[in-house]
Design a protein around this motif. Structure first.
Motif, short mmCIF file in Angstrom:
data_model
loop_
_atom_site.label_atom_id
_atom_site.label_comp_id
_atom_site.label_asym_id
_atom_site.label_seq_id
_atom_site.Cartn_x
_atom_site.Cartn_y
_atom_site.Cartn_z
N PHE A 160 -33.39 -13.27 -33.26
CA PHE A 160 -33.70 -11.85 -33.18
C PHE A 160 -35.10 -11.56 -33.73
O PHE A 160 -35.87 -10.80 -33.14
CB PHE A 160 -32.66 -11.05 -33.95
N ALA A 161 -35.45 -12.19 -34.84
CA ALA A 161 -36.76 -11.96 -35.46
C ALA A 161 -37.89 -12.34 -34.51
O ALA A 161 -38.84 -11.58 -34.30
CB ALA A 161 -36.87 -12.74 -36.76
N LEU A 162 -37.80 -13.53 -33.92
CA LEU A 162 -38.88 -13.98 -33.04
C LEU A 162 -38.87 -13.25 -31.70
O LEU A 162 -39.93 -13.02 -31.11
CB LEU A 162 -38.81 -15.50 -32.84
N THR A 163 -37.68 -12.88 -31.24
CA THR A 163 -37.62 -12.07 -30.01
C THR A 163 -38.35 -10.75 -30.21
O THR A 163 -39.16 -10.33 -29.38
CB THR A 163 -36.16 -11.81 -29.60
N LEU A 164 -38.08 -10.06 -31.32
CA LEU A 164 -38.76 -8.81 -31.62
C LEU A 164 -40.26 -9.02 -31.80
O LEU A 164 -41.08 -8.24 -31.30
CB LEU A 164 -38.18 -8.18 -32.89
N PHE A 165 -40.62 -10.09 -32.51
CA PHE A 165 -42.04 -10.36 -32.78
C PHE A 165 -42.83 -10.52 -31.49
O PHE A 165 -43.85 -9.87 -31.27
CB PHE A 165 -42.17 -11.61 -33.65
N PHE A 166 -42.37 -11.42 -30.62
CA PHE A 166 -43.11 -11.68 -29.39
C PHE A 166 -43.06 -10.48 -28.44
O PHE A 166 -44.03 -10.21 -27.72
CB PHE A 166 -42.57 -12.94 -28.71
N GLU A 167 -41.95 -9.74 -28.46
CA GLU A 167 -41.85 -8.55 -27.61
C GLU A 167 -42.85 -7.49 -28.07
O GLU A 167 -43.58 -6.91 -27.26
CB GLU A 167 -40.42 -8.00 -27.67
N GLU A 168 -42.88 -7.22 -29.37
CA GLU A 168 -43.80 -6.21 -29.90
C GLU A 168 -45.25 -6.64 -29.74
O GLU A 168 -46.13 -5.81 -29.53
CB GLU A 168 -43.49 -5.92 -31.37
N ALA A 169 -45.50 -7.94 -29.86
CA ALA A 169 -46.87 -8.45 -29.74
C ALA A 169 -47.32 -8.56 -28.29
O ALA A 169 -48.51 -8.76 -28.02
CB ALA A 169 -46.98 -9.81 -30.42
N THR A 213 -43.25 -21.32 -26.23
CA THR A 213 -41.83 -21.52 -26.46
C THR A 213 -41.55 -21.47 -27.95
O THR A 213 -42.40 -21.82 -28.77
CB THR A 213 -41.35 -22.88 -25.91
N PHE A 214 -40.35 -21.03 -28.30
CA PHE A 214 -39.98 -21.00 -29.72
C PHE A 214 -38.53 -21.43 -29.89
O PHE A 214 -37.65 -21.03 -29.12
CB PHE A 214 -40.23 -19.62 -30.34
N GLY A 215 -38.29 -22.26 -30.88
CA GLY A 215 -36.95 -22.73 -31.19
C GLY A 215 -36.30 -21.83 -32.22
O GLY A 215 -36.98 -21.29 -33.11
N THR A 216 -34.99 -21.66 -32.11
CA THR A 216 -34.23 -20.85 -33.07
C THR A 216 -32.93 -21.57 -33.43
O THR A 216 -32.56 -22.56 -32.81
CB THR A 216 -33.89 -19.47 -32.50
N SER A 217 -32.25 -21.02 -34.41
CA SER A 217 -30.98 -21.61 -34.83
C SER A 217 -29.81 -21.18 -33.96
O SER A 217 -28.66 -21.47 -34.29
CB SER A 217 -30.70 -21.26 -36.30
N GLY A 218 -30.09 -20.51 -32.86
CA GLY A 218 -29.03 -20.16 -31.92
C GLY A 218 -29.21 -18.76 -31.38
O GLY A 218 -29.74 -17.87 -32.06
N MET A 242 -52.26 -15.09 -32.14
CA MET A 242 -52.59 -13.85 -31.46
C MET A 242 -53.79 -14.04 -30.52
O MET A 242 -53.81 -13.53 -29.40
CB MET A 242 -52.88 -12.75 -32.48
N ALA A 243 -54.77 -14.82 -30.97
CA ALA A 243 -55.97 -15.04 -30.16
C ALA A 243 -55.67 -15.90 -28.93
O ALA A 243 -56.13 -15.62 -27.82
CB ALA A 243 -57.06 -15.69 -31.00
N ALA A 244 -54.88 -16.97 -29.15
CA ALA A 244 -54.60 -17.92 -28.06
C ALA A 244 -53.74 -17.30 -26.99
O ALA A 244 -53.80 -17.71 -25.82
CB ALA A 244 -53.93 -19.17 -28.62
N THR A 245 -52.92 -16.33 -27.35
CA THR A 245 -52.00 -15.76 -26.38
C THR A 245 -52.46 -14.40 -25.86
O THR A 245 -51.74 -13.75 -25.12
CB THR A 245 -50.59 -15.60 -27.01
N ALA A 246 -53.67 -13.98 -26.25
CA ALA A 246 -54.18 -12.69 -25.80
C ALA A 246 -54.30 -12.63 -24.28
O ALA A 246 -54.20 -11.56 -23.68
CB ALA A 246 -55.53 -12.41 -26.46
N SER A 247 -54.52 -13.78 -23.69
CA SER A 247 -54.67 -13.83 -22.23
C SER A 247 -53.34 -13.96 -21.50
O SER A 247 -53.30 -14.09 -20.29
CB SER A 247 -55.58 -15.01 -21.85
N GLY A 248 -52.26 -13.94 -22.25
CA GLY A 248 -50.94 -14.04 -21.62
C GLY A 248 -50.40 -15.45 -21.53
O GLY A 248 -49.47 -15.71 -20.78
N GLN A 249 -50.98 -16.36 -22.30
CA GLN A 249 -50.51 -17.75 -22.29
C GLN A 249 -49.06 -17.81 -22.79
O GLN A 249 -48.76 -17.36 -23.89
CB GLN A 249 -51.41 -18.59 -23.20
N PRO A 250 -48.14 -18.36 -22.01
CA PRO A 250 -46.74 -18.41 -22.44
C PRO A 250 -46.52 -19.47 -23.51
O PRO A 250 -47.21 -20.49 -23.55
CB PRO A 250 -45.98 -18.76 -21.15
#
Length: 332
Positions: free
Chosen positions: A173-182, A161-166, A151-159
């Motif tokens: 879906f979990a990580l998409t929601l997480f990063f979107e909400e955050a 990447t995240f890997g998923t099982s497809g 949360m601290a490292a990306t507060a400035s908008g640092q992009p």
């Protein structure tokens, strides 16, 4: 598309007589004699993921309850559709089943309706098997050791990447929601299963990965991967030190339920026999120990309960997507 095939040695445990069910016996008697040929358990995902690990353990335990061989075959592709379609198109005699997952029916159809040709009404849902939360993972040698670091490292908008099982999977879906909400800019890198996603994270090809605990239990124990947050309502007793995403201010709750399905039209008596055999295998001492060691939670419920939960979760997911304004036109 076949990634791996395994044949498991049997223990000789008689389950009924040898009379031919076509010669006079009634349906319950025929079901009691089931199986009458090798059982094939199809994993519609790549080897090394939680579905693969679970099915190989269940196959070994099931082989000790029947007189026939139990085979495991990987048929990955299209987030589980390829292998499941292969099973659904088979003979409705109960000898070929697939381990399916909630995401195929509650997540993928939302993002990729054109790639979701199957519904639960197209198959026989035999029994639930396992429930696993999604977990946000990082490499132990990377800069993110806690969810606060992220949360601290990306507060400035640092992009990131995240890997998923497809695409369309539970972890996607979990990580998409997480990063979107955050409010964190993130790019998904989809793989054909949890095993390849884990490998990419170990090689630091991605910053994070979504996983199920069983897929990364060995790496967590070895200290090579670090679980940052779990997408559950409360902390898991299997990972008590891992905070929920809600504790980081991002309220995302998504789990993975896996269950066995077969072609439509399997006789009710055979379905009941399969439910009994698979339930006994999953709850056996050997499988229970395996699941505990691999951070899996048993979920042995009937087919009707499986369908009810999936339908409820799909409605909840659609509501979350609408609230966040996520564009489902082009995928997660």
């Amino acid at each position: 598309m076949i990634a791996a095939t395994a044949s498991l040695t049997l223990a000789a445990c008689a389950q009924g007589g040898n009379a031919d069910p076509e010669e006079g016996g009634d349906a319950p008697a025929a079901a009691e004699e089931f199986p009458t040929q090798p059982i094939e358990l199809v994993v519609p995902y790549a080897a090394g993921g939680s579905s693969d690990l679970l099915t190989r353990a269940v196959a070994q335990c099931l082989s000790e309850l029947v007189d026939e061989e139990v085979l495991v075959e990987n048929r990955p592709g299209a987030n589980g559709v390829v292998g499941t379609q292969y099973v659904v198109n088979g003979e409705p005699d109960g000898h070929r089943l697939a381990l399916s997952a909630k995401s195929m029916f509650a997540v993928t159809p939302i993002f990729f309706p054109e790639e979701s040709p199957l519904t639960l009404d197209d198959m026989t849902v035999v029994t639930g098997a396992v429930r696993e939360p999604a977990v946000l993972m990082a490499n132990a040698d990377g800069p993110y050791q806690t969810v606060e670091d992220l949360m601290a490292a990306t507060a400035s908008g640092q992009p990131v990447t995240f890997g998923t099982s497809g695409l369309g999977s539970t972890t996607s879906f979990a990580l998409t929601l997480f990063f979107e909400e955050a409010g964190i800019p993130a790019t998904e890198v989809p793989f054909e299963g949890g095993g390849p996603a884990r490998t990419a994270l170990l090689g630091q090809q991605v910053d994070f990965a979504g996983a199920h605990p069983s897929e990364v239990a060995e790496q967590i124990e070895a200290g090579t991967l670090v679980p940052l947050a779990i997408f559950a309502e409360e902390r898991s007793p299997l990972l008590p030190e891992v905070p929920t995403a809600a504790e980081a201010g991002v309220d995302v709750v998504i789990d993975r339920t896996a269950f066995y399905v077969g072609p439509p039209g399997i006789p009710e008596e055979t379905t009941a026999r399969l439910e009994q055999l698979l339930g006994d295998a999953i709850k056996s001492e050997q499988c229970s120990s395996f699941m505990e060691d691999n951070l899996m939670e048993q979920w042995v419920v009937g087919g009707a309960e499986v369908k009810e939960e999936i339908e409820a979760d799909r409605a909840r997911f659609e509501e979350q997507i609408a609230e966040l304004g996520i564009d489902v036109g082009g995928g997660a």
